[in-house]
Design a protein around this motif. Sequence first.
Motif, mmCIF file in Angstrom:
data_model
loop_
_atom_site.group_PDB
_atom_site.id
_atom_site.type_symbol
_atom_site.label_atom_id
_atom_site.label_comp_id
_atom_site.label_asym_id
_atom_site.label_seq_id
_atom_site.Cartn_x
_atom_site.Cartn_y
_atom_site.Cartn_z
ATOM 1 N N GLU A 212 7.766 1.430 6.215
ATOM 2 C CA GLU A 212 7.699 1.145 4.616
ATOM 3 C C GLU A 212 8.939 0.734 3.991
ATOM 4 O OE1 GLU A 212 5.477 0.098 1.194
ATOM 5 O OE2 GLU A 212 4.706 0.507 3.275
ATOM 6 N N ASP A 214 11.491 -0.543 5.337
ATOM 7 C CA ASP A 214 12.401 -1.244 6.148
ATOM 8 C C ASP A 214 12.084 -2.746 5.666
ATOM 9 O OD1 ASP A 214 13.329 -2.937 8.032
ATOM 10 O OD2 ASP A 214 12.801 -1.608 9.778
ATOM 11 N N THR A 215 12.862 -3.088 4.540
ATOM 12 C CA THR A 215 12.889 -4.223 3.888
ATOM 13 C C THR A 215 13.103 -5.412 4.839
ATOM 14 O OG1 THR A 215 15.102 -3.918 3.200
ATOM 15 C CG2 THR A 215 13.180 -3.443 1.698
ATOM 16 N N LYS A 218 10.119 -6.267 6.759
ATOM 17 C CA LYS A 218 9.324 -6.782 6.077
ATOM 18 C C LYS A 218 9.487 -8.379 5.683
ATOM 19 C CE LYS A 218 6.985 -2.938 3.613
ATOM 20 N NZ LYS A 218 7.019 -2.341 2.168
ATOM 21 N N LEU A 221 8.503 -10.122 8.853
ATOM 22 C CA LEU A 221 7.018 -10.222 8.841
ATOM 23 C C LEU A 221 6.277 -11.331 8.083
ATOM 24 C CD1 LEU A 221 5.969 -6.410 9.692
ATOM 25 C CD2 LEU A 221 6.361 -8.502 11.433
ATOM 26 N N GLU A 222 6.776 -11.259 6.778
ATOM 27 C CA GLU A 222 6.283 -12.464 5.928
ATOM 28 C C GLU A 222 6.536 -13.998 6.486
ATOM 29 O OE1 GLU A 222 4.272 -13.309 2.408
ATOM 30 O OE2 GLU A 222 4.110 -11.896 3.821
ATOM 31 N N PHE A 262 0.324 -3.661 9.131
ATOM 32 C CA PHE A 262 0.798 -4.224 7.823
ATOM 33 C C PHE A 262 -0.388 -4.940 6.991
ATOM 34 C CE2 PHE A 262 4.606 -3.144 9.874
ATOM 35 C CZ PHE A 262 5.779 -2.665 9.027
ATOM 36 N N HIS A 265 1.594 -6.402 3.051
ATOM 37 C CA HIS A 265 3.207 -6.025 2.658
ATOM 38 C C HIS A 265 3.300 -4.765 2.592
ATOM 39 C CE1 HIS A 265 2.207 -9.877 0.569
ATOM 40 N NE2 HIS A 265 3.005 -10.183 1.599
ATOM 41 N N GLU A 266 2.314 -3.671 2.731
ATOM 42 C CA GLU A 266 2.629 -2.331 3.204
ATOM 43 C C GLU A 266 2.148 -1.987 4.312
ATOM 44 O OE1 GLU A 266 1.246 0.297 0.192
ATOM 45 O OE2 GLU A 266 1.010 -0.997 -1.609
ATOM 46 N N CYS A 267 2.852 -0.751 5.092
ATOM 47 C CA CYS A 267 2.603 -0.362 6.256
ATOM 48 C C CYS A 267 1.363 0.554 6.099
ATOM 49 C CB CYS A 267 3.765 0.222 6.879
ATOM 50 S SG CYS A 267 3.519 0.869 8.582
#
Length: 362
Positions: A212, A214-215, A218, A221-222, A262, A265-267
């Motif tokens: 959560e 780990d920017t 993220k 992944l986006e 995810f 955007h949230e785990c």
Amino acid sequence: MILRGGTSKGAYFLADDLPEEPALRDALLLSIMGSPDPRQIDGIGGAHPLTSKIAVVSKSKRPDCDIDFLFGQVGIDKAKVDVTPNCGNILAGVAPFAIERGLVKAIDPVTRVRVHTVNTGTIAEVTVQTRNGHVIYGGDARIDGVPGTASPIAVEFLDAAGSVCGSLLPTGNAVDRVAGIDVTLIDNGMPVVVLEASAVGRTGYEPRDVLEKDTELKVRLEEIRLEAGKLMGLGDVSSKVVPKMALVAPPVAGGHVCTRSFIPHECHTSIGVFAAVTVATACVLPGSPASRVAQIPPGRQKTLSVEHPTGEFSVVIEVGGTEGNPVVEKAGLLRTARLLFEGHAFAHEAIAHSAEAGRDAA
């Protein structure tokens, strides 16, 4: 009514109590839930994607179903009610709600309710334990992510494949190369991008709280999700909650595949119902990233244990076709639900008056 359905919690409404016009309906629901506000302090929402959900329920207009169910994912910090996806957890509470509200007559010892999910056109048969015309909430069934035990609710999806994207594999491929990563773009009740955790430099066993924060992950992944959305026929998904993202790894706790999901955007603290079904489906597709790490049991009917951060999620699938071209014919699972609250929810006065006027005009 507020019910816990599976590992989610939502506010359940009768369709007749809401305006038919979507904009008026959504404005009313946003006001009741307290959005947009990260705390939802001025409403009944739970300030988390898993507890900011609604169900709109009515007798079905279809002759082959008992209930019509519209799912809404209510934005927390955005004024949006997303009716694009399914939610199998909130679906688990639809049958108890329908019985409680007199839309379906309970039959001892179990009541089977055929539910049409309006969002995607899919149909599920939900089986609830009942006695003397009432829902039995207490029981011995346990699902990870929920404390204690409750009465089992069996959910069998009859036609979930391609529920949002139109086909199980929107690109026709079990493997696509997206943003430099091998992925499976798949929809068996929920559009999901499935990829190996190792492909993005993670083990897939990291605690949820670590992922959560780990920017870097993220952002990566986006990047993959935005490109995948276009390939899946979903267009620009930057403001959509689908597709979800699922990292997979070899099982470590006696299951068949390990996941980190995810949303998007949230785990997830566990994994959503349709996401679990879709990942389990990806596991049986030859050559897919999930098939490379999963341990698949033999036989036509398979129970796949999908490991997640707080336990496991068992999915039962029936696989036909051939070894080289398998076809998932049925998918089912076990959930529980509990009635938490019954009463009146109040919107802001101006919005409530507008909704009432719209309902009267209709």
